[in-house]
Design a protein around this motif. Structure first.
Motif, PDB file in Angstrom:
ATOM      1  N   ALA A 107      11.564  -4.043  14.409  1.00  0.00           N
ATOM      2  CA  ALA A 107      11.202  -4.825  13.226  1.00  0.00           C
ATOM      3  C   ALA A 107      11.211  -3.915  12.009  1.00  0.00           C
ATOM      4  O   ALA A 107      10.697  -2.803  12.050  1.00  0.00           O
ATOM      5  CB  ALA A 107       9.828  -5.461  13.398  1.00  0.00           C
ATOM      6  N   VAL A 108      11.818  -4.395  10.931  1.00  0.00           N
ATOM      7  CA  VAL A 108      11.857  -3.658   9.671  1.00  0.00           C
ATOM      8  C   VAL A 108      11.493  -4.603   8.535  1.00  0.00           C
ATOM      9  O   VAL A 108      11.555  -5.824   8.670  1.00  0.00           O
ATOM     10  CB  VAL A 108      13.246  -3.028   9.392  1.00  0.00           C
ATOM     11  CG1 VAL A 108      13.594  -1.982  10.446  1.00  0.00           C
ATOM     12  CG2 VAL A 108      14.323  -4.087   9.281  1.00  0.00           C
ATOM     13  N   GLN A 109      11.124  -3.990   7.404  1.00  0.00           N
ATOM     14  CA  GLN A 109      10.830  -4.779   6.216  1.00  0.00           C
ATOM     15  C   GLN A 109      11.764  -4.337   5.096  1.00  0.00           C
ATOM     16  O   GLN A 109      12.018  -3.142   4.915  1.00  0.00           O
ATOM     17  CB  GLN A 109       9.383  -4.607   5.778  1.00  0.00           C
ATOM     18  CG  GLN A 109       9.021  -5.495   4.610  1.00  0.00           C
ATOM     19  CD  GLN A 109       7.526  -5.607   4.399  1.00  0.00           C
ATOM     20  OE1 GLN A 109       6.731  -4.990   5.092  1.00  0.00           O
ATOM     21  NE2 GLN A 109       7.145  -6.408   3.439  1.00  0.00           N
ATOM     22  N   VAL A 110      12.268  -5.316   4.345  1.00  0.00           N
ATOM     23  CA  VAL A 110      13.146  -5.077   3.213  1.00  0.00           C
ATOM     24  C   VAL A 110      12.517  -5.753   2.000  1.00  0.00           C
ATOM     25  O   VAL A 110      12.128  -6.920   2.066  1.00  0.00           O
ATOM     26  CB  VAL A 110      14.561  -5.644   3.467  1.00  0.00           C
ATOM     27  CG1 VAL A 110      15.430  -5.545   2.223  1.00  0.00           C
ATOM     28  CG2 VAL A 110      15.224  -4.944   4.642  1.00  0.00           C
ATOM     29  N   GLN A 111      12.424  -5.015   0.902  1.00  0.00           N
ATOM     30  CA  GLN A 111      11.843  -5.547  -0.334  1.00  0.00           C
ATOM     31  C   GLN A 111      12.931  -6.120  -1.242  1.00  0.00           C
ATOM     32  O   GLN A 111      14.041  -5.602  -1.297  1.00  0.00           O
ATOM     33  CB  GLN A 111      11.099  -4.438  -1.085  1.00  0.00           C
ATOM     34  CG  GLN A 111       9.894  -3.897  -0.341  1.00  0.00           C
ATOM     35  CD  GLN A 111       8.812  -4.951  -0.182  1.00  0.00           C
ATOM     36  OE1 GLN A 111       8.457  -5.644  -1.119  1.00  0.00           O
ATOM     37  NE2 GLN A 111       8.296  -5.080   1.017  1.00  0.00           N
ATOM     38  N   ALA A 112      12.563  -7.172  -1.957  1.00  0.00           N
ATOM     39  CA  ALA A 112      13.454  -7.775  -2.941  1.00  0.00           C
ATOM     40  C   ALA A 112      12.636  -8.138  -4.171  1.00  0.00           C
ATOM     41  O   ALA A 112      11.432  -8.394  -4.070  1.00  0.00           O
ATOM     42  CB  ALA A 112      14.118  -9.024  -2.367  1.00  0.00           C
ATOM     43  N   THR A 113      13.277  -8.104  -5.320  1.00  0.00           N
ATOM     44  CA  THR A 113      12.660  -8.592  -6.547  1.00  0.00           C
ATOM     45  C   THR A 113      13.625  -9.581  -7.180  1.00  0.00           C
ATOM     46  O   THR A 113      14.832  -9.531  -6.940  1.00  0.00           O
ATOM     47  CB  THR A 113      12.341  -7.471  -7.553  1.00  0.00           C
ATOM     48  OG1 THR A 113      13.540  -6.804  -7.903  1.00  0.00           O
ATOM     49  CG2 THR A 113      11.327  -6.490  -6.989  1.00  0.00           C
ATOM     50  N   TYR A 114      13.083 -10.482  -7.968  1.00  0.00           N
ATOM     51  CA  TYR A 114      13.894 -11.472  -8.654  1.00  0.00           C
ATOM     52  C   TYR A 114      13.059 -12.122  -9.742  1.00  0.00           C
ATOM     53  O   TYR A 114      11.838 -12.017  -9.751  1.00  0.00           O
ATOM     54  CB  TYR A 114      14.405 -12.544  -7.687  1.00  0.00           C
ATOM     55  CG  TYR A 114      13.301 -13.146  -6.845  1.00  0.00           C
ATOM     56  CD1 TYR A 114      12.441 -14.106  -7.373  1.00  0.00           C
ATOM     57  CD2 TYR A 114      13.100 -12.742  -5.540  1.00  0.00           C
ATOM     58  CE1 TYR A 114      11.413 -14.640  -6.623  1.00  0.00           C
ATOM     59  CE2 TYR A 114      12.082 -13.271  -4.787  1.00  0.00           C
ATOM     60  CZ  TYR A 114      11.240 -14.222  -5.324  1.00  0.00           C
ATOM     61  OH  TYR A 114      10.225 -14.741  -4.580  1.00  0.00           O
ATOM     62  N   THR A 115      13.733 -12.792 -10.635  1.00  0.00           N
ATOM     63  CA  THR A 115      13.076 -13.646 -11.608  1.00  0.00           C
ATOM     64  C   THR A 115      13.284 -15.065 -11.112  1.00  0.00           C
ATOM     65  O   THR A 115      14.421 -15.475 -10.867  1.00  0.00           O
ATOM     66  CB  THR A 115      13.693 -13.471 -13.012  1.00  0.00           C
ATOM     67  OG1 THR A 115      13.587 -12.098 -13.382  1.00  0.00           O
ATOM     68  CG2 THR A 115      12.968 -14.331 -14.030  1.00  0.00           C
ATOM     69  N   ALA A 116      12.195 -15.788 -10.935  1.00  0.00           N
ATOM     70  CA  ALA A 116      12.274 -17.140 -10.379  1.00  0.00           C
ATOM     71  C   ALA A 116      11.903 -18.186 -11.416  1.00  0.00           C
ATOM     72  O   ALA A 116      11.011 -17.989 -12.219  1.00  0.00           O
ATOM     73  CB  ALA A 116      11.338 -17.248  -9.176  1.00  0.00           C
ATOM     74  N   ASP A 117      12.621 -19.281 -11.354  1.00  0.00           N
ATOM     75  CA  ASP A 117      12.268 -20.440 -12.161  1.00  0.00           C
ATOM     76  C   ASP A 117      11.989 -21.561 -11.166  1.00  0.00           C
ATOM     77  O   ASP A 117      12.892 -22.245 -10.713  1.00  0.00           O
ATOM     78  CB  ASP A 117      13.414 -20.822 -13.098  1.00  0.00           C
ATOM     79  CG  ASP A 117      13.097 -22.075 -13.898  1.00  0.00           C
ATOM     80  OD1 ASP A 117      11.936 -22.519 -13.874  1.00  0.00           O
ATOM     81  OD2 ASP A 117      14.004 -22.616 -14.534  1.00  0.00           O
ATOM     82  N   ASP A 118      10.729 -21.699 -10.798  1.00  0.00           N
ATOM     83  CA  ASP A 118      10.376 -22.656  -9.757  1.00  0.00           C
ATOM     84  C   ASP A 118       9.556 -23.832 -10.282  1.00  0.00           C
ATOM     85  O   ASP A 118       8.785 -24.432  -9.557  1.00  0.00           O
ATOM     86  CB  ASP A 118       9.639 -21.969  -8.622  1.00  0.00           C
ATOM     87  CG  ASP A 118       8.317 -21.360  -9.066  1.00  0.00           C
ATOM     88  OD1 ASP A 118       7.978 -21.463 -10.250  1.00  0.00           O
ATOM     89  OD2 ASP A 118       7.625 -20.785  -8.216  1.00  0.00           O
ATOM     90  N   VAL A 133      10.697  -9.551   6.628  1.00  0.00           N
ATOM     91  CA  VAL A 133      10.625  -8.856   7.906  1.00  0.00           C
ATOM     92  C   VAL A 133      11.794  -9.343   8.749  1.00  0.00           C
ATOM     93  O   VAL A 133      11.973 -10.549   8.941  1.00  0.00           O
ATOM     94  CB  VAL A 133       9.285  -9.124   8.626  1.00  0.00           C
ATOM     95  CG1 VAL A 133       9.285  -8.472  10.006  1.00  0.00           C
ATOM     96  CG2 VAL A 133       8.118  -8.609   7.788  1.00  0.00           C
ATOM     97  N   LEU A 134      12.579  -8.383   9.239  1.00  0.00           N
ATOM     98  CA  LEU A 134      13.725  -8.689  10.072  1.00  0.00           C
ATOM     99  C   LEU A 134      13.497  -8.078  11.452  1.00  0.00           C
ATOM    100  O   LEU A 134      12.905  -6.991  11.563  1.00  0.00           O
ATOM    101  CB  LEU A 134      15.010  -8.134   9.470  1.00  0.00           C
ATOM    102  CG  LEU A 134      15.409  -8.794   8.145  1.00  0.00           C
ATOM    103  CD1 LEU A 134      14.814  -8.050   6.970  1.00  0.00           C
ATOM    104  CD2 LEU A 134      16.916  -8.868   8.029  1.00  0.00           C
ATOM    105  N   VAL A 135      13.974  -8.772  12.471  1.00  0.00           N
ATOM    106  CA  VAL A 135      13.734  -8.344  13.850  1.00  0.00           C
ATOM    107  C   VAL A 135      15.022  -8.416  14.667  1.00  0.00           C
ATOM    108  O   VAL A 135      15.963  -9.119  14.310  1.00  0.00           O
ATOM    109  CB  VAL A 135      12.646  -9.229  14.514  1.00  0.00           C
ATOM    110  CG1 VAL A 135      11.299  -9.066  13.833  1.00  0.00           C
ATOM    111  CG2 VAL A 135      13.051 -10.703  14.527  1.00  0.00           C
ATOM    112  N   ARG A 136      15.001  -7.673  15.764  1.00  0.00           N
ATOM    113  CA  ARG A 136      16.057  -7.778  16.763  1.00  0.00           C
ATOM    114  C   ARG A 136      15.539  -7.181  18.062  1.00  0.00           C
ATOM    115  O   ARG A 136      14.593  -6.402  18.077  1.00  0.00           O
ATOM    116  CB  ARG A 136      17.354  -7.137  16.308  1.00  0.00           C
ATOM    117  CG  ARG A 136      17.309  -5.636  16.087  1.00  0.00           C
ATOM    118  CD  ARG A 136      18.630  -5.159  15.566  1.00  0.00           C
ATOM    119  NE  ARG A 136      18.662  -3.715  15.376  1.00  0.00           N
ATOM    120  CZ  ARG A 136      19.695  -3.058  14.920  1.00  0.00           C
ATOM    121  NH1 ARG A 136      20.811  -3.695  14.613  1.00  0.00           N
ATOM    122  NH2 ARG A 136      19.644  -1.751  14.772  1.00  0.00           N
TER     123      ARG A 136
END
Length: 151
Positions: A107-118, A133-136
């Motif tokens: 299991a690993v974790q990957v970070q992301a950032t973004y500007t959201a218009d929700d 979190v991604l797994v295999r």
């Protein structure tokens, strides 16, 4: 009165151009979704899929449990701009997590950032950090997104 049929015809044409949601996953995404694909690329492909309202492709990149509960795969994804996905994957400790995560060997974790218009539901206009979190099961398996949240 003649304008009404023209307006209706234009509206029907616009709706038809949008078309129904995809019923098969994107072939190029499936082709590259192999064990050697970095977790960060899986996150990028997932974000592209949910932005395109392509739940079928997003599900290919997800564990069944995540796909079943992910609102973004149900068409509830906000419009995202300025998306940045880290190329760094850090080991994720599954000992305190959900049972579904504990079933995987890696299991690993990957970070992301973004500007959201929700539409004002909490992240609009901000630049939030979001962790995936991604797994295999082994090095021979492709990474799957199993969890997402503030990170």
């Amino acid at each position: 009165m003649r304008r009404l049929p023209v307006l209706l015809a234009g509206a029907v044409a616009a709706l038809t151009a949008c078309g129904p949601p995809p019923s098969t996953p994107e072939a190029d995404v499936v082709e590259r979704h192999v064990a050697s694909q970095p977790p960060s690329d899986v996150v990028r492909d997932y974000l592209h899929a949910v932005q395109d309202d392509d739940a079928v492709t997003a599900a290919v990149l997800s564990t069944p449990g995540f796909a079943a509960q992910d609102g973004w795969q149900d068409g509830d994804a906000p419009d995202l701009d300025d998306v940045e996905v880290s190329d760094t994957a850090t080991t994720h400790d599954t000992t305190w997590g959900a049972e579904e995560l504990k079933a995987y060997a890696q299991a690993v974790q990957v970070q992301a950032t973004y500007t959201a218009d929700d539409g004002g539901t909490g992240t609009a206009g901000g630049m939030p950090g979001w962790g995936y979190v991604l797994v295999r099961h082994s090095d021979r398996d492709p990474w799957l997104i199993a969890s997402a949240g503030q990170g």
